[in-house]
Motif scaffolding. Structure first.
Motif, PDB file in Angstrom:
ATOM      1  N   LEU A  19      57.584  56.828 -21.379  1.00 25.84           N
ATOM      2  CA  LEU A  19      56.990  55.586 -20.866  1.00 25.84           C
ATOM      3  C   LEU A  19      58.078  54.553 -20.569  1.00 25.84           C
ATOM      4  N   ALA A  20      59.102  54.502 -21.416  1.00 27.52           N
ATOM      5  CA  ALA A  20      60.226  53.593 -21.175  1.00 27.52           C
ATOM      6  C   ALA A  20      60.940  53.955 -19.880  1.00 27.52           C
ATOM      7  N   ALA A  21      61.120  55.245 -19.636  1.00 27.62           N
ATOM      8  CA  ALA A  21      61.773  55.699 -18.400  1.00 27.62           C
ATOM      9  C   ALA A  21      60.970  55.282 -17.174  1.00 27.62           C
ATOM     10  N   ALA A  22      59.638  55.387 -17.255  1.00 28.71           N
ATOM     11  CA  ALA A  22      58.789  54.982 -16.131  1.00 28.71           C
ATOM     12  C   ALA A  22      58.924  53.482 -15.870  1.00 28.71           C
ATOM     13  N   CYS A  23      58.961  52.685 -16.922  1.00 32.58           N
ATOM     14  CA  CYS A  23      59.135  51.238 -16.759  1.00 32.58           C
ATOM     15  C   CYS A  23      60.505  50.921 -16.164  1.00 32.58           C
ATOM     16  N   ASN A  24      61.542  51.619 -16.609  1.00 33.03           N
ATOM     17  CA  ASN A  24      62.880  51.388 -16.072  1.00 33.03           C
ATOM     18  C   ASN A  24      62.958  51.746 -14.597  1.00 33.03           C
ATOM     19  N   ALA A  25      62.265  52.813 -14.208  1.00 33.44           N
ATOM     20  CA  ALA A  25      62.256  53.217 -12.804  1.00 33.44           C
ATOM     21  C   ALA A  25      61.597  52.145 -11.934  1.00 33.44           C
ATOM     22  N   LEU A  26      60.449  51.639 -12.378  1.00 32.38           N
ATOM     23  CA  LEU A  26      59.772  50.575 -11.638  1.00 32.38           C
ATOM     24  C   LEU A  26      60.658  49.341 -11.565  1.00 32.38           C
ATOM     25  N   SER A  27      61.337  49.028 -12.648  1.00 35.85           N
ATOM     26  CA  SER A  27      62.233  47.881 -12.666  1.00 35.85           C
ATOM     27  C   SER A  27      63.354  48.036 -11.648  1.00 35.85           C
ATOM     28  N   SER A  28      63.954  49.218 -11.572  1.00 29.72           N
ATOM     29  CA  SER A  28      65.053  49.456 -10.633  1.00 29.72           C
ATOM     30  C   SER A  28      64.609  49.262  -9.191  1.00 29.72           C
ATOM     31  N   VAL A  29      63.430  49.795  -8.850  1.00 34.35           N
ATOM     32  CA  VAL A  29      62.939  49.687  -7.479  1.00 34.35           C
ATOM     33  C   VAL A  29      62.674  48.225  -7.127  1.00 34.35           C
ATOM     34  N   LEU A  30      62.009  47.494  -8.011  1.00 36.69           N
ATOM     35  CA  LEU A  30      61.678  46.096  -7.732  1.00 36.69           C
ATOM     36  C   LEU A  30      62.936  45.225  -7.682  1.00 36.69           C
ATOM     37  N   LYS A  55      62.705  34.872  -7.120  1.00 36.57           N
ATOM     38  CA  LYS A  55      61.960  35.877  -6.350  1.00 36.57           C
ATOM     39  C   LYS A  55      60.926  36.556  -7.254  1.00 36.57           C
ATOM     40  N   PRO A  56      59.626  36.463  -6.917  1.00 35.49           N
ATOM     41  CA  PRO A  56      58.586  37.085  -7.753  1.00 35.49           C
ATOM     42  C   PRO A  56      58.797  38.578  -7.958  1.00 35.49           C
ATOM     43  N   VAL A  57      59.272  39.287  -6.918  1.00 29.65           N
ATOM     44  CA  VAL A  57      59.456  40.731  -7.058  1.00 29.65           C
ATOM     45  C   VAL A  57      60.537  41.030  -8.090  1.00 29.65           C
ATOM     46  N   TRP A  58      61.577  40.194  -8.149  1.00 28.11           N
ATOM     47  CA  TRP A  58      62.632  40.393  -9.147  1.00 28.11           C
ATOM     48  C   TRP A  58      62.089  40.107 -10.545  1.00 28.11           C
ATOM     49  N   LEU A  59      61.287  39.056 -10.683  1.00 30.02           N
ATOM     50  CA  LEU A  59      60.693  38.749 -11.987  1.00 30.02           C
ATOM     51  C   LEU A  59      59.787  39.893 -12.453  1.00 30.02           C
ATOM     52  N   GLY A  61      60.318  43.006 -11.701  1.00 31.46           N
ATOM     53  CA  GLY A  61      61.257  44.026 -12.146  1.00 31.46           C
ATOM     54  C   GLY A  61      61.780  43.746 -13.539  1.00 31.46           C
ATOM     55  N   ILE A  62      62.074  42.473 -13.830  1.00 32.42           N
ATOM     56  CA  ILE A  62      62.548  42.107 -15.157  1.00 32.42           C
ATOM     57  C   ILE A  62      61.452  42.316 -16.200  1.00 32.42           C
ATOM     58  N   GLY A  63      60.200  42.024 -15.815  1.00 34.24           N
ATOM     59  CA  GLY A  63      59.078  42.278 -16.724  1.00 34.24           C
ATOM     60  C   GLY A  63      58.982  43.759 -17.074  1.00 34.24           C
ATOM     61  N   ALA A  64      59.136  44.620 -16.051  1.00 31.11           N
ATOM     62  CA  ALA A  64      59.115  46.061 -16.302  1.00 31.11           C
ATOM     63  C   ALA A  64      60.307  46.478 -17.163  1.00 31.11           C
ATOM     64  N   ILE A  66      61.821  44.619 -19.443  1.00 27.20           N
ATOM     65  CA  ILE A  66      61.541  44.201 -20.821  1.00 27.20           C
ATOM     66  C   ILE A  66      60.567  45.189 -21.478  1.00 27.20           C
ATOM     67  N   GLY A  67      59.539  45.609 -20.703  1.00 29.58           N
ATOM     68  CA  GLY A  67      58.605  46.602 -21.222  1.00 29.58           C
ATOM     69  C   GLY A  67      59.318  47.892 -21.592  1.00 29.58           C
ATOM     70  N   GLY A  68      60.238  48.333 -20.720  1.00 24.86           N
ATOM     71  CA  GLY A  68      61.008  49.533 -21.014  1.00 24.86           C
ATOM     72  C   GLY A  68      61.881  49.359 -22.242  1.00 24.86           C
ATOM     73  N   PHE A  69      62.465  48.168 -22.381  1.00 21.27           N
ATOM     74  CA  PHE A  69      63.318  47.865 -23.541  1.00 21.27           C
ATOM     75  C   PHE A  69      62.517  47.965 -24.836  1.00 21.27           C
ATOM     76  N   LEU A  70      61.321  47.382 -24.861  1.00 23.51           N
ATOM     77  CA  LEU A  70      60.491  47.415 -26.065  1.00 23.51           C
ATOM     78  C   LEU A  70      60.029  48.838 -26.393  1.00 23.51           C
ATOM     79  N   LEU A  71      59.677  49.592 -25.346  1.00 23.25           N
ATOM     80  CA  LEU A  71      59.268  50.981 -25.567  1.00 23.25           C
ATOM     81  C   LEU A  71      60.435  51.827 -26.074  1.00 23.25           C
ATOM     82  N   GLN A  72      61.625  51.570 -25.532  1.00 24.04           N
ATOM     83  CA  GLN A  72      62.804  52.297 -25.975  1.00 24.04           C
ATOM     84  C   GLN A  72      63.127  51.977 -27.435  1.00 24.04           C
ATOM     85  N   ALA A  73      63.044  50.697 -27.796  1.00 21.73           N
ATOM     86  CA  ALA A  73      63.296  50.311 -29.185  1.00 21.73           C
ATOM     87  C   ALA A  73      62.297  50.989 -30.123  1.00 21.73           C
TER      88      ALA A  73
END
Length: 297
Positions: A19-30, A55-59, A61-64, A66-73
C-alpha cells in the motif's frame, strides 16, 4: 506495547508495504506533473519548493507521499528493513498503471520489457541475497560512520548533477534521492524500535528528528530530479537505489546478513538485468522526446 502475533506480523508488513508503494507511485506521478510547470532556472533553489506549494496537484502528491510514509513506518513496525524496503519496488509497476489510467499514454513493448527487466532484476537480486537477521541495535559510532558514507555519496551525486543537464542530471538526482530515502527508512526503523522500547523518551530521541530532516532533504532532491528530467528516468533509479542501499544499511546497522557463495551468480544476474533495463529505458523514445505526460507549460 502489546506483543504482536508472530505469524501475522510479516503478512501485515507485506500488505502495508505494498500500500505504501502504491501511495508513493501516485505521489511521483502527481509531483512530476506539477514539477513540469516550473522553470529550469528554479533548479537547486528554494523558490522551486515555493512554486510547487502553490499547485494543488503537487499538494495532492505530497498528501500521497505522507500516506506512503505512514504506511511504510507501520510496515517497519511489523517487519524488518530487509522485508519492507524491497517490497517498495512494486512502486514502479504501480506508477506505469497510474500513468496509463490518468493520462491514457500508450507505452510500447520495448518500454514495458525494460521496466520488467529492471523490476525482475531487482527481485532476483533481493531474493537470491535473502537478507535476514537484524537483531543488532546500532551504536552511535555505527550511525556516525553510515552518516558520513551516505552524506559523502549524496554530495558527490548532487555535485555531479549540478554540472550536467537533462536525463543525466535526473538520473544522478534520482539516485541521490533513493539513497536519501533508504537512509530515512533506516532512521524510521530505529525510531520504531525506540518507540517499542522507550515510548516515553521517543520524542526526545535524535533519530526521530534526523528522520524528519533526512526525509525533507530527500523530497527536495527528488523535486529537482523530477524537474530535471523524465519520470521514466527518475523512477527506475529511485526504485533501484532505495532497496539496494537499504540492504547495505540493514547489514551495516542492524546486523542483517546476505547470502554469498554460489548465490552471488544469481545476484550478478539480477544486477545485469537491472543494467539492461536501465539502458533500454535510456534509449526509449519517451525519454529522448520529452515526457510521458504532455507538453511542458
Amino acid at each position: 506495547m502489546a506483543s504482536r502475533p508472530e505469524g501475522r506480523a510479516p503478512v501485515i508488513a507485506v500488505i502495508l508495504a505494498i500500500l505504501a508503494a502504491a501511495c508513493n507511485a501516485l505521489s511521483s506521478v502527481l509531483q512530476r506533473r506539477a514539477a513540469r510547470t516550473a522553470p529550469e532556472s528554479d533548479a537547486f533553489k528554494l523558490s522551486l519548493m515555493w512554486d510547487m506549494m502553490r499547485k494543488p496537484v503537487w499538494l495532492g502528491g505530497i498528501g500521497a507521499l505522507i500516506g506512503g510514509f505512514l504506511l511504510q513506518a507501520s510496515a517497519l513496525n511489523f517487519g524488518t528493513l530487509a522485508l519492507v524496503q524491497p517490497l517498495l519496488i512494486t512502486e514502479l509497476p504501480f506508477t506505469m498503471v497510474i500513468i496509463w489510467l490518468m493520462y491514457r499514454v500508450k507505452l510500447n513493448r520495448n518500454v514495458w520489457l525494460a521496466i520488467i527487466s529492471v523490476t525482475v532484476g531487482l527481485a532476483v537480486l533481493l531474493a537470491s541475497a535473502r537478507p535476514g537477521g537484524g537483531h543488532k541495535a546500532p551504536t552511535p559510532g555505527d550511525w556516525a560512520i553510515i552518516t558520513v558514507i551516505c552524506g559523502g555519496i549524496a554530495a558527490y551525486l548532487i555535485g555531479m548533477a549540478r554540472v550536467t543537464r537533462g536525463s543525466h542530471r535526473a538520473a544522478l538526482l534520482g539516485t541521490a534521492s533513493g539513497l536519501g530515502f533508504a537512509f530515512t527508512a533506516a532512521l524510521m526503523k530505529e525510531s520504531t524500535r525506540l518507540f517499542d522500547t522507550e515510548q516515553a523518551e521517543v520524542l526526545t530521541a535524535w533519530p526521530v528528528y534526523a528522520m524528519v530532516a533526512a526525509g525533507i532533504f530527500s523530497v527536495y532532491v527528488l523535486q529537482n530530479a523530477l524537474q530535471s528530467g523524465n519520470l521514466v528516468v527518475v523512477q527506475p533509479t529511485l526504485n533501484v537505489t532505495d532497496p539496494v542501499a537499504s540492504i547495505a544499511l540493514g547489514v551495516g546497522l542492524f546486523g542483517e546478513s546476505i547470502r554469498l557463495g554460489a548465490w552471488v551468480l544469481l545476484e550478478l544476474l539480477g544486477v545485469a538485468l537491472i543494467f539492461f533495463g536501465s539502458v533500454r529505458l535510456a534509449q526509449s523514445p519517451q525519454i529522448r522526446q520529452d515526457d510521458l505526460m504532455g507538453p511542458k507549460e
